[in-house]
Write an enzyme that holds these catalytic residues in place. Structure first.
Site, PDB file in Angstrom:
ATOM      1  CB  ALA A  66      -0.954   0.233   1.245  1.00  0.00           C
ATOM      2  N   GLY A 109       1.043  -5.040   1.195  1.00  0.00           N
ATOM      3  CA  GLY A 109      -0.229  -5.025   0.377  1.00  0.00           C
ATOM      4  C   GLY A 109       0.103  -5.781  -0.893  1.00  0.00           C
ATOM      5  CD  GLU A 112      -1.349  -7.816   3.614  1.00  0.00           C
ATOM      6  OE1 GLU A 112      -1.170  -6.726   3.229  1.00  0.00           O
ATOM      7  OE2 GLU A 112      -1.842  -8.193   4.713  1.00  0.00           O
ATOM      8  CD  GLU A 132       2.925  -5.496   5.678  1.00  0.00           C
ATOM      9  OE1 GLU A 132       3.761  -6.342   5.957  1.00  0.00           O
ATOM     10  OE2 GLU A 132       1.860  -5.554   4.928  1.00  0.00           O
TER      11      GLU A 132
END
Ligand code: DAK
Length: 258
Positions: A66, A109, A112, A132
């Protein structure tokens, strides 16, 4: 439809391809990019000419996560208001199979997003990670859950707690990835796989995807009952009659998607 952050193509019959297209930021997943990706997949999901989708980045990066600049100053309320979760949840409502074709970085992300797809084809340079922890947070789009279910607790712990990265070969060995191919070929491998699936009985493909995904959600007894109901339901389709007749008549079936 005009998109700014993705490119949409039809590389083979029955296949819809979405390329994430923010190369200067390693395809960091901004809100607008995620909205465009979901809109493109949703429109392909209702397009009868498409039977399977491929999501890819470029050779250097599937996606580096992200977009950190969007999140850096956020409060918990901001994150909820940004419809962050809703955007990602839209992927779970796609009925047709989605294959991630991953080369280079699939981080945070990005990892993911690949995990939320139904299959992964990786290039030899693919690198899967959940970094993260380096930002003072944890995976928030399924990393701790989908990784643990797929590769097991030991390795998932190491990835989430200590930024352990997986190479493409490791990812294949641990069952995260379906196929590994050279950089020059991984996208072709993914598109070929998608074209093969797109040529199959569409309703059976859709229910098979749904039933396999249910295995991650429920108990064995409930999952077996769910599978059986899908199996029974397919006997109401013309494709089941056609598929079995074609076998007995020793010819190729002609699927109608009905
Ligand atoms: N966000 C924003 N920009 C990024 C970025 C990212 N994730 N990754 C790379 N960039 C940008 C860099 O800022 C840089 O921009 P400029 O300085 O050129 O403007 C440009 O891409 C090139 O990056 P580097 O200069 O760092 O290039 P290097 O080759 O040195 O390194 C790298 C490449 C990919 C290894 C490195 O950039 C990197 O480590 N990136 C960050 C990876 C990361 O920490 N990812 C996790 C982010 S957190 C949720 C949904 C999703 C999420 C959470 C919740 N819900 C639904 C609740 C996801 C969270 C995350 O992904």
């Amino acid at each position: 439809m005009d998109y700014e952050n993705i490119l949409v193509e039809r590389p083979a019959e029955g296949v819809g391809l979405v390329r994430l297209n923010r190369p200067r930021a390693f395809n960091a997943l901004t809100g607008p990019l995620m909205d465009e990706l979901m809109s493109a997949l949703e429109s392909m999901d209702t397009d009868d000419a498409i039977g399977c989708m491929v999501v890819t980045g470029n050779e250097k990066a599937f996606a580096a996560g992200a977009d950190i600049s969007e999140m850096a100053q956020a409060t918990p309320v901001d994150m909820i208001d940004m419809a962050f979760i809703a955007r990602w949840e839209r992927l779970r409502s796609i009925h047709k199979p989605v294959i991630a074709a991953v080369s280079g970085y699939a981080l945070g992300g990005g990892c993911e997003l690949a995990l939320a797809c139904d299959m992964i084809v990786a290039s030899e340079t693919a690198q899967f990670g959940q970094p993260e922890i380096n930002l003072g947070v944890i995976p928030g789009a399924g990393g701790t859950q989908r990784l643990t279910r797929t590769i097991g607790k030991a390795l998932a712990m190491e990835m989430a707690l200590n930024d352990r990265r997986l190479t493409a070969d490791e990812a294949a060995r641990f069952g995260l990835v379906n196929h590994v191919a050279p950089v020059a070929e991984y996208l072709d491998v993914a598109v070929k796989l998608a074209a093969e699936i797109a040529a199959r009985a569409p309703l059976a493909v859709r229910l098979a995807k749904d039933a396999v995904n249910m295995a991650l959600e429920t108990t064995l007894s409930a999952g077996l009952a769910y599978e059986r109901n899908h199996f029974y339901a397919l006997f109401a389709t013309e494709d089941q009659k056609e598929g079995m007749a074609a076998f007995l008549e020793k010819r190729k079936p002609a699927w109608q998607g009905k």
